[in-house]
Scaffold this motif. Structure first.
Motif, PDB file in Angstrom:
ATOM      1  N   SER A   1      36.293  34.353  34.468  1.00 23.10           N
ATOM      2  CA  SER A   1      37.422  33.498  34.850  1.00 23.10           C
ATOM      3  C   SER A   1      37.148  32.047  34.514  1.00 23.10           C
ATOM      4  CB  SER A   1      37.683  33.637  36.356  1.00 23.10           C
ATOM      5  OG  SER A   1      37.860  34.985  36.721  1.00 23.10           O
TER       6      SER A   1
ATOM      7  N   ASN B   1      39.122  37.302  36.927  1.00 29.13           N
ATOM      8  CA  ASN B   1      39.813  37.475  38.201  1.00 29.13           C
ATOM      9  C   ASN B   1      41.126  36.696  38.147  1.00 29.13           C
ATOM     10  OD1 ASN B   1      40.705  36.986  40.928  1.00 29.13           O
ATOM     11  ND2 ASN B   1      38.697  37.677  41.629  1.00 29.13           N
ATOM     12  N   LEU B   2      42.231  37.400  38.292  1.00 26.41           N
ATOM     13  CA  LEU B   2      43.539  36.760  38.152  1.00 26.41           C
ATOM     14  C   LEU B   2      43.776  35.692  39.213  1.00 26.41           C
ATOM     15  CD1 LEU B   2      45.803  39.829  37.272  1.00 26.41           C
ATOM     16  CD2 LEU B   2      44.721  38.190  35.735  1.00 26.41           C
ATOM     17  N   ASN B   3      43.147  35.851  40.375  1.00 24.50           N
ATOM     18  CA  ASN B   3      43.304  34.853  41.427  1.00 24.50           C
ATOM     19  C   ASN B   3      42.568  33.557  41.103  1.00 24.50           C
ATOM     20  OD1 ASN B   3      44.898  36.473  43.128  1.00 24.50           O
ATOM     21  ND2 ASN B   3      43.076  37.488  43.941  1.00 24.50           N
TER      22      ASN B   3
ATOM     23  N   ARG C   1      44.497  31.984  37.562  1.00 23.54           N
ATOM     24  CA  ARG C   1      45.783  31.428  38.026  1.00 23.54           C
ATOM     25  C   ARG C   1      46.732  31.103  36.861  1.00 23.54           C
ATOM     26  NH1 ARG C   1      45.773  29.946  43.328  1.00 23.54           N
ATOM     27  NH2 ARG C   1      47.415  28.412  42.988  1.00 23.54           N
TER      28      ARG C   1
ATOM     29  N   ASP D   1      45.186  32.085  31.575  1.00 22.84           N
ATOM     30  CA  ASP D   1      44.917  33.012  30.485  1.00 22.84           C
ATOM     31  C   ASP D   1      46.098  33.167  29.531  1.00 22.84           C
ATOM     32  OD1 ASP D   1      46.096  34.170  32.800  1.00 22.84           O
ATOM     33  OD2 ASP D   1      45.724  36.177  32.025  1.00 22.84           O
ATOM     34  N   LYS D   2      47.315  32.845  29.987  1.00 17.10           N
ATOM     35  CA  LYS D   2      48.473  33.027  29.102  1.00 17.10           C
ATOM     36  C   LYS D   2      48.591  31.912  28.069  1.00 17.10           C
ATOM     37  CE  LYS D   2      52.078  30.845  31.973  1.00 17.10           C
ATOM     38  NZ  LYS D   2      53.331  31.087  32.713  1.00 17.10           N
TER      39      LYS D   2
END
Length: 229
Positions: free
Chosen positions: A55, A81-83, A86, A89-90
């Motif tokens: 992350s 970890n997407l949390n 936040r 990543d896009k």
């Protein structure tokens, strides 16, 4: 739609239409941030198994304008970890490779210098590394074992962060943050802007993707306006 000069009008027309569904502040932010993006400098990480470190690497690349992040996942999946990321990543492009050998071959073929980050060998430090010699990729190894023998054998240069204390090295996240910040700043100061910036075709294609991702129901909006979607 492929990334060619002939496709630019296609992208530009749709970007112009999507702009009508964004605030002026949003439009300016996308263009300002994209104007600082680069592929002149990138990173390659081998088998990063801690989600926190994965992350952090995503966030470091996004924060300091590195458009691509390359990974090798032969032993473990690169799984941020997407949390923690936040949504950062896009805004970058994650390039997954099948093996270290394939990653190094691909990057070398694309003109990158392979720069292995290790506390055990040194040909340069962050201050002495020549950012003007051409494109480069910083390679980070696993959290405990470091870079692989394949990287050691293929490296064009070895980069070490000098330590003043008892510790031999920093963890991968801290090392990456220091190197990405210092070297991206030096790159922008010492390398001509037209060299490190994205080429026009890549800029326009990326701006289209970013604009598309910034507008709710972008596909529906574009379908109602254009007939080739």
């Amino acid at each position: 739609m492929t990334n060619t000069e002939n496709s630019l009008p296609w992208y530009e027309e749709r970007i112009a239409y999507l702009r009508e569904f964004m605030t002026e502040e949003r439009r300016e932010t996308l263009e300002r941030v994209l104007g600082m993006r680069t592929r002149y400098m990138t990173i390659l990480t081998e088998n990063t198994f801690h989600p926190q470190n994965a992350s952090a690497l995503v966030r470091h690349c996004e924060a300091f304008g590195l458009q691509n992040l390359h990974t090798v996942e032969t032993r473990c999946k690169f799984n941020p970890n997407l949390n923690i990321v936040r949504g950062t990543d896009k805004w970058i492009e994650l390039v997954r490779h099948h093996s270290t050998e394939e990653a190094l071959r691909s990057l070398k073929a694309d003109g990158y210098r392979i720069v292995a980050t290790t506390p055990h060998r040194e040909s340069c430090t962050p201050e002495s590394f020549d950012v003007t010699k051409g494109k480069f990729v910083l390679v980070f190894g696993t959290e405990h074992a470091g870079i692989s023998e394949e990287v050691m054998a293929a490296a064009d240069e070895f980069l070490r962060i000098p330590m003043c204390g008892m510790v031999e090295s920093l963890n991968v996240s801290a090392s990456a943050a220091i190197l990405i910040y210092q070297l991206s700043a030096r790159m922008r100061a010492q390398v001509p802007r037209e060299v490190w910036q994205l080429p026009e075709s890549e800029y326009i294609e990326t701006l289209y993707r970013w604009s598309h991702g910034s507008v709710r129901d972008a596909d529906g909006i574009l379908n109602r306006k254009f007939s080739d979607l």
